[in-house]
Design an enzyme around this catalytic site. Structure first.
Site, PDB file in Angstrom:
ATOM      1  N   GLY A  14      36.921  45.260  29.567  1.00 50.03           N
ATOM      2  CA  GLY A  14      38.336  45.112  29.491  1.00 50.03           C
ATOM      3  C   GLY A  14      38.851  43.723  29.830  1.00 50.03           C
ATOM      4  N   ASN A 113      45.826  51.559  36.697  1.00 51.38           N
ATOM      5  CA  ASN A 113      46.961  52.338  37.321  1.00 51.38           C
ATOM      6  C   ASN A 113      46.664  53.811  36.954  1.00 51.38           C
ATOM      7  OD1 ASN A 113      48.558  50.807  39.111  1.00 51.38           O
ATOM      8  ND2 ASN A 113      49.944  50.096  37.474  1.00 51.38           N
ATOM      9  N   SER A 138      46.892  45.514  43.155  1.00 48.19           N
ATOM     10  CA  SER A 138      48.296  45.149  43.290  1.00 48.19           C
ATOM     11  C   SER A 138      48.479  43.652  43.338  1.00 48.19           C
ATOM     12  CB  SER A 138      49.188  45.884  44.068  1.00 48.19           C
ATOM     13  OG  SER A 138      50.660  45.335  44.262  1.00 48.19           O
ATOM     14  N   GLY A 140      49.635  41.749  40.118  1.00 50.80           N
ATOM     15  CA  GLY A 140      49.807  41.170  39.022  1.00 50.80           C
ATOM     16  C   GLY A 140      48.737  40.340  38.377  1.00 50.80           C
ATOM     17  N   ASN A 214      53.963  51.566  44.659  1.00 49.40           N
ATOM     18  CA  ASN A 214      54.732  51.243  43.403  1.00 49.40           C
ATOM     19  C   ASN A 214      55.994  51.871  43.580  1.00 49.40           C
ATOM     20  OD1 ASN A 214      52.422  50.096  42.560  1.00 49.40           O
ATOM     21  ND2 ASN A 214      52.471  50.479  40.430  1.00 49.40           N
ATOM     22  N   TYR A 218      59.560  50.218  43.508  1.00 52.25           N
ATOM     23  CA  TYR A 218      60.847  50.455  42.562  1.00 52.25           C
ATOM     24  C   TYR A 218      62.291  50.308  43.479  1.00 52.25           C
ATOM     25  CZ  TYR A 218      58.891  52.327  38.202  1.00 52.25           C
ATOM     26  OH  TYR A 218      58.329  52.412  37.056  1.00 52.25           O
TER      27      TYR A 218
END
Length: 508
Positions: A14, A113, A138, A140, A214, A218
């Site tokens: 990937g 995730n 985590s 990005g 996460n 938010y």
């Protein structure tokens, strides 16, 4: 024919944004990587980038054309990292690897995730076939490239082999200050400092902790947005002026990645129109599900995470754009009045303090949720370690997390962050401004779902007696749901015959 190049230590499947970044990070830290993706352009992409970054050094990444080709390039037992979309693709790739002969000593690491319950099921499904391990990531693209926060969980033998790899590629923090040690220069990874990677627990624990991370993310983002909206509405400030305020806030207890990037966004002009970019971005927020999973998970186990839930609903409400446009011409709010110039600085301070106190509550809810889930699942979660690995590399990285680390180091059995002396003192110090900022918002008609839900959480948590006694009376009246008494031991239930003599019945 004899092999002329050494075998690779790590296989990587990937090569999207995150996979490519992780592969280059591994290469920077001395690991030779066999990289594969069904999209040959992505394979070529990581090879080209490696060629640019390594200069005259030997190739650090080998491009592979198939699963079989990748396995042929690897040392045994295999260590294979998956950076692919969560869900069915993970099982498809695992099945392909089994077809090509991976065995019980080989490790496959899911870095996507994934929903934590899916991870638990996969560990059971592949037990005895290979070691299925999870490592939530985590930070990005930049975090993955130069040092993410990593939340690994699974088989202890797998962790023993993975620990040096994950610690090497993770973000690092200064052990004294708790601040990130950053060097975003290819080929020169940060070696010193404390790694932001720690074993979380058995299978599923890491992905659960990342899910809560996460959810907190938010809430944190929504709280910052509410602060922005309040400042803009009440003080008639431009985005650039609010950016300057956020940069000032970033020097104090609100210092964080999210405050930093919020200032960057507010300071940016649209290259097309010249207007502030925030004013040309459509106010319809997207989501990928992890905040929703956190909200649902908190409801399922009865652990209140109101700030997270409010932030998810805020995104849902944002999607009703057409209805909101129509409603704006029908539904009337208060007569909007800006704050006098003489009160401007006091207003800014009130919003700052409200953001800080609400943030404390959001994190308190997240850690309490992890504590409750850990007790139910039999996970021995180390909350000081979790706070430590969030200090750098991840989206919610903040100086604030050092205080959380200290709180759990002082008391590993701490029931809630609000009960730590430091945090209790911080809320006591700033709560008047917190309350006033919310009153300001109500008077101006500024929606503050996360601010208000955080304050409600705090006021409910500090209440020895709530209105739930009336609620239990209501439930017993219409549904004979019974109730406990304050003057009897817990676990003994009673019912009143509401439709007859209204005598009380003690139930066995």
């Amino acid at each position: 024919m004899s092999r002329t190049t050494p075998l690779c230590q790590i296989g990587l499947i990937g090569l999207g944004v995150m996979g490519k970044s992780l592969g280059l990070n591994l290469a920077d830290n001395g690991y030779k990587v066999a990289a594969f993706d069904l999209d040959t352009d992505k394979v070529q992409g990581i090879l080209s980038q490696d060629e640019i970054e390594r200069g005259n050094q030997d190739a650090r990444i080998i491009g592979c054309s198939s699963f079989e080709d990748m396995l042929s390039q690897l040392e045994k037992p295999y260590l294979i990292i998956l950076s692919i979309p969560a869900g069915k693709p993970v099982d498809i790739v695992c099945a392909k690897l089994l077809e090509h002969g991976i065995s019980q000593d080989d490790i496959v690491v899911d870095t996507g995730n994934s929903l934590w319950t899916d991870t638990v099921e996969r560990e059971k499904q592949y037990n005895g076939k290979f070691i299925f391990f999870s490592c939530a990531v985590s930070g990005g693209e930049v975090g993955a490239r130069f040092g993410p926060s990593l939340m690994p969980s699974g088989d202890q033998a797998g962790w023993a082999r993975l620990e040096p790899v994950l610690e090497a590629i993770s973000a690092k923090v200064d052990p004294k200050s708790g601040l990130p040690l950053v060097n975003n220069e290819p080929g020169n990874p940060v070696k010193e400092g404390e790694p932001c990677a720690a074993y979380i627990g058995p299978t599923g624990a890491g992905h659960y902790v990342k899910m809560v991370h996460n959810g907190i993310e938010y809430a944190d983002m929504q709280l910052i947005c509410e602060a922005y909206q309040s400042l803009r509405t009440a003080l008639n400030l431009t985005p650039k002026e609010i950016a300057a305020i956020f940069r000032e806030w970033n020097k104090g207890p609100l210092n964080s990645y999210l405050i930093e990037i919020s200032a960057e966004v507010l300071d940016q002009d649209d290259p097309i129109t010249g207007k502030p970019i925030v004013d040309v971005i459509l106010d319809v927020a997207g989501q990928k599900g992890t905040g929703l999973w956190t909200a649902m998970g908190s409801l399922e186990i009865g652990s209140p995470a109101m700030a997270v839930t409010a932030s998810v609903y805020a995104r849902c409400l944002s999607s009703l754009k057409d209805n909101r446009i129509k409603a704006s011409g029908i539904l009337k709010g208060p007569a909007v009045k800006t704050v006098p110039e003489s009160e401007k600085q006091a207003y800014i301070q009130r919003v700052h303090d409200a953001l800080y106190c609400s943030k404390i509550c959001a994190y308190a809810q997240g850690f309490e949720l992890m504590k409750t889930a850990g007790e139910q699942q039999g996970w021995d979660l180390d909350f000081a370690a979790i706070a430590k690995i969030w200090r750098a590399g991840c989206i919610i990285r903040a100086v604030f997390l050092q205080s959380i680390t200290d709180a759990f180091n002082k008391d590993k059995a701490l029931a809630n962050l609000l009960m730590d002396d430091y945090f209790a003192g911080q809320i006591e110090k700033f709560q008047e401004n917190w309350r006033e900022a919310i009153v300001d918002g109500v008077r101006l008609g500024v929606a503050m779902p996360c601010f208000t839900s955080s304050l409600s959480y705090y006021d409910s948590y500090r209440s020895e007696t709530t209105a739930a006694n009336l609620l239990q009376g209501q439930r017993d009246f219409f549904g004979s749901h019974t109730f406990e008494r304050v003057d009897e031991p817990r676990g003994q239930f009673y019912h009143i015959n509401w439709s007859a003599e209204r005598d009380i019945v003690r139930l066995k």
